[in-house]
Enzyme design. Structure first.
Site, PDB file in Angstrom:
ATOM      1  CD  GLU A   1     -20.092 -11.441 -23.652  1.00 10.36           C
ATOM      2  OE1 GLU A   1     -20.386 -11.365 -22.444  1.00 10.36           O
ATOM      3  OE2 GLU A   1     -19.033 -11.024 -24.141  1.00 10.36           O
TER       4      GLU A   1
ATOM      5  CG  LEU B   1     -19.473 -21.729 -24.352  1.00  9.65           C
ATOM      6  CD1 LEU B   1     -19.042 -22.906 -23.467  1.00  9.65           C
ATOM      7  CD2 LEU B   1     -20.260 -20.720 -23.492  1.00  9.65           C
TER       8      LEU B   1
HETATM    9  C1  FAD Z   1     -20.094 -11.670 -34.010  1.00  3.52           C
HETATM   10  C2  FAD Z   1     -20.225 -12.772 -33.006  1.00  3.52           C
HETATM   11  C3  FAD Z   1     -19.265 -12.907 -32.014  1.00  3.52           C
HETATM   12  C4  FAD Z   1     -19.317 -13.977 -31.119  1.00  3.52           C
HETATM   13  N1  FAD Z   1     -18.302 -14.170 -30.231  1.00  3.52           N
HETATM   14  C5  FAD Z   1     -18.254 -15.323 -29.504  1.00  3.52           C
HETATM   15  C6  FAD Z   1     -17.094 -15.645 -28.706  1.00  3.52           C
HETATM   16  O1  FAD Z   1     -16.144 -14.872 -28.619  1.00  3.52           O
HETATM   17  N2  FAD Z   1     -17.083 -16.835 -28.060  1.00  3.52           N
HETATM   18  C7  FAD Z   1     -18.108 -17.734 -28.122  1.00  3.52           C
HETATM   19  O2  FAD Z   1     -18.017 -18.789 -27.517  1.00  3.52           O
HETATM   20  N3  FAD Z   1     -19.231 -17.442 -28.852  1.00  3.52           N
HETATM   21  C8  FAD Z   1     -19.308 -16.277 -29.557  1.00  3.52           C
HETATM   22  N4  FAD Z   1     -20.407 -15.996 -30.332  1.00  3.52           N
HETATM   23  C9  FAD Z   1     -21.490 -16.955 -30.368  1.00  3.52           C
HETATM   24  C10 FAD Z   1     -22.778 -16.442 -29.749  1.00  3.52           C
HETATM   25  O3  FAD Z   1     -22.643 -16.366 -28.351  1.00  3.52           O
HETATM   26  C11 FAD Z   1     -23.924 -17.352 -30.219  1.00  3.52           C
HETATM   27  O4  FAD Z   1     -24.119 -17.078 -31.601  1.00  3.52           O
HETATM   28  C12 FAD Z   1     -25.195 -17.156 -29.430  1.00  3.52           C
HETATM   29  O5  FAD Z   1     -25.038 -17.617 -28.115  1.00  3.52           O
HETATM   30  C13 FAD Z   1     -26.387 -17.875 -30.066  1.00  3.52           C
HETATM   31  O6  FAD Z   1     -26.079 -19.181 -30.428  1.00  3.52           O
HETATM   32  P1  FAD Z   1     -26.438 -19.663 -31.907  1.00  3.52           P
HETATM   33  O7  FAD Z   1     -25.895 -18.670 -32.863  1.00  3.52           O
HETATM   34  O8  FAD Z   1     -26.014 -21.065 -32.061  1.00  3.52           O
HETATM   35  O9  FAD Z   1     -28.018 -19.575 -32.008  1.00  3.52           O
HETATM   36  P2  FAD Z   1     -29.070 -20.667 -31.496  1.00  3.52           P
HETATM   37  O10 FAD Z   1     -28.746 -21.104 -30.124  1.00  3.52           O
HETATM   38  O11 FAD Z   1     -29.219 -21.722 -32.540  1.00  3.52           O
HETATM   39  O12 FAD Z   1     -30.397 -19.798 -31.435  1.00  3.52           O
HETATM   40  C14 FAD Z   1     -31.206 -19.530 -32.586  1.00  3.52           C
HETATM   41  C15 FAD Z   1     -32.484 -18.842 -32.070  1.00  3.52           C
HETATM   42  O13 FAD Z   1     -33.210 -19.758 -31.199  1.00  3.52           O
HETATM   43  C16 FAD Z   1     -33.429 -19.107 -29.945  1.00  3.52           C
HETATM   44  N5  FAD Z   1     -33.364 -20.087 -28.869  1.00  3.52           N
HETATM   45  C17 FAD Z   1     -32.408 -21.049 -28.662  1.00  3.52           C
HETATM   46  N6  FAD Z   1     -32.686 -21.727 -27.542  1.00  3.52           N
HETATM   47  C18 FAD Z   1     -33.818 -21.205 -27.028  1.00  3.52           C
HETATM   48  C19 FAD Z   1     -34.609 -21.473 -25.861  1.00  3.52           C
HETATM   49  N7  FAD Z   1     -34.280 -22.426 -24.975  1.00  3.52           N
HETATM   50  N8  FAD Z   1     -35.728 -20.728 -25.654  1.00  3.52           N
HETATM   51  C20 FAD Z   1     -36.070 -19.752 -26.531  1.00  3.52           C
HETATM   52  N9  FAD Z   1     -35.361 -19.436 -27.627  1.00  3.52           N
HETATM   53  C21 FAD Z   1     -34.243 -20.147 -27.865  1.00  3.52           C
HETATM   54  C22 FAD Z   1     -32.313 -18.075 -29.827  1.00  3.52           C
HETATM   55  O14 FAD Z   1     -32.650 -17.036 -28.908  1.00  3.52           O
HETATM   56  C23 FAD Z   1     -32.209 -17.579 -31.260  1.00  3.52           C
HETATM   57  O15 FAD Z   1     -33.223 -16.641 -31.487  1.00  3.52           O
HETATM   58  C24 FAD Z   1     -20.400 -14.905 -31.192  1.00  3.52           C
HETATM   59  C25 FAD Z   1     -21.390 -14.728 -32.160  1.00  3.52           C
HETATM   60  C26 FAD Z   1     -21.307 -13.697 -33.075  1.00  3.52           C
HETATM   61  C27 FAD Z   1     -22.368 -13.579 -34.138  1.00  3.52           C
END
Ligand code: FAD
Length: 384
Positions: free
Chosen positions: A364, A124
């Site tokens: 997640e 995703l």
């Molecule tokens: C080891 C690992 C395994 C993973 N496995 C999968 C997988 O199998 N499949 C998959 O699809 N994804 C996977 N992910 C992705 C993971 O779900 C995302 O990293 C996560 O959802 C956060 O997205 P981002 O890293 O882009 O952070 P961002 O969305 O850029 O967030 C950065 C910061 O801003 C904050 N933030 C963002 N929007 C808001 C809001 N509206 N209000 C307040 N705060 C906010 C967040 O809480 C965070 O603190 C994985 C990630 C890791 C590190």
């Protein structure tokens, strides 16, 4: 809901014994080699861990949500990498097909996912679409009896091991949000699908993530999940609701392990002529940890039972994931503190767990995303 208490007890005892006798002794090896040994994977297949939550008709054990979280309380008590390998087949890497797939799609993939012959991944997240997943940019354009996929997915768990990917892609670019998204099953080895370098993570060695890149990747139209366009984001959210309860339970298991390790250390380590467990300030850290674990456990079990009753538990799943994973972080911090300087060196498992469990608050849905879901749910409810 527990279908048969006797069977459930046997299952939990079997998993507990496997963790104690097979997995815990191999934790260091996994951390050092960044690989789960093949003989351990074979044993995990043998005892049915890959198909816990897939239905019996497809070769799984068909556990209910309550049964699943109780097993996850156990699985959390060893290195998260072991759980991560079986986690996608029991959750995000298979549930889209199970919940919304056609009969043909279920028959084609679920038995092999349940046996562990095939590893499923869930794709995703993208470089520019994390928390705001509905803004994803990967496209899927219909071309006769195929779709052509283009885009990049980021941080995809088990991608290096995966045989199939559940991929969310935009089939209608005129709709910017969730409504234009569809879900596809893409098999590894499909021309146009490639993987990036394995990510170097802070912890959870042995569990792998990497980019999944689609370049004019030609996917049969028959692999559109449920044979319906525009509902892929809904599928993803259903999958994540369930996944959040599972992650909450795993975080509780990890907190239990760290508290157990901290208690053992505190009862053996002597300072000022006493075991440090005699000191009330140390007792406070132990007591706070136990209290919070108990609270989280009650919360997760309640949400799981409600889900088994067929209720919508979106808010409860977010509450449970938010509280349990944040709680796990606090327990990790106290466990290191109780170990003193020894908690900062890798001779003790708490140093590793401290880094491993940090992820639970990020994937997640981050803690902030859980807060947003909970608050939006409250506001929606109040508006009605
Ligand atoms: C080891 C690992 C395994 C993973 N496995 C999968 C997988 O199998 N499949 C998959 O699809 N994804 C996977 N992910 C992705 C993971 O779900 C995302 O990293 C996560 O959802 C956060 O997205 P981002 O890293 O882009 O952070 P961002 O969305 O850029 O967030 C950065 C910061 O801003 C904050 N933030 C963002 N929007 C808001 C809001 N509206 N209000 C307040 N705060 C906010 C967040 O809480 C965070 O603190 C994985 C990630 C890791 C590190």
């Amino acid at each position: 809901m527990i279908r048969d208490p006797e069977t459930q007890t046997l299952l939990e005892e079997g998993v507990r014994r496997f963790i104690k006798e097979v997995l815990i002794p191999r934790e260091e090896e996994v951390a050092e080699t960044d690989q789960i040994p093949a003989d351990v994977i074979a044993q995990m297949k043998e005892i049915g861990l890959f198909g816990l939550s897939l239905p019996e008709e497809f070769g799984g054990l068909g556990v209910t949500m309550e049964e699943e979280v109780r097993i996850a309380f156990e699985l959390g008590q060893t290195s998260p990498a072991f759980r991560s390998l079986i986690g996608t087949n029991n959750g995000i890497g298979a549930m889209g097909i199970y919940l919304d797939g056609t009969d043909e799609q279920k028959q084609a993939y679920l038995p092999r996912l349940a046996s562990g012959e095939l590893i499923g991944s869930f794709a995703l997240t993208e470089p520019e679409a994390g928390s705001d997943a509905a803004s994803l940019r990967t496209t899927a354009v219909r071309d006769g009896d195929h779709y052509i996929l283009n885009g990049t997915k980021r941080f995809i768990t088990n991608a290096p091991e995966a045989g199939i990917f559940t991929v969310m892609a935009r089939t209608d670019t005129s709709i910017k949000g969730a409504g234009g998204i569809s879900a596809f099953i893409v098999e590894a080895g499909t021309p146009g699908l490639s993987l990036g370098k394995i990510d170097k993570k802070m912890g959870q060695k042995g569990a792998h993530t990497c980019d999944v890149i689609f370049t004019d990747c030609k996917v049969p139209a028959a692999n559109l999940i449920g044979n319906r366009e525009g509902v892929g984001f809904k599928t993803a959210m259903k999958v994540l609701d369930k996944g959040r309860l599972h992650i909450a339970a795993v975080a509780i298991g990890a907190a239990k392990r760290m508290l157990g390790d901290a208690l053992e250390f505190a009862m053996n380590r002597k300072q000022f002529g006493h075991p440090i467990s005699d000191f009330q300030l140390v007792q406070g850290m132990l007591a706070d940890s136990k209290t919070e674990i108990y609270a989280a456990e009650c919360m997760v079990l309640d949400a799981a039972r409600q889900r088994d009753e067929g209720k919508d538990v979106s808010i409860q799943a977010s509450c449970a994931k938010y509280f349990s994973t944040e709680m796990c972080g606090r327990v990790a911090d106290r466990a290191v503190q109780i170990h003193g300087g020894s908690g900062y060196v890798s001779d003790y498992a708490v140093e590793r767990f401290y880094r491993d469990v940090r992820l639970f608050r990020l994937y997640e849905g981050t803690s902030q995303v859980q807060q947003v879901i909970i608050a939006r749910g409250l506001i929606r409810g109040a508006a009605i």
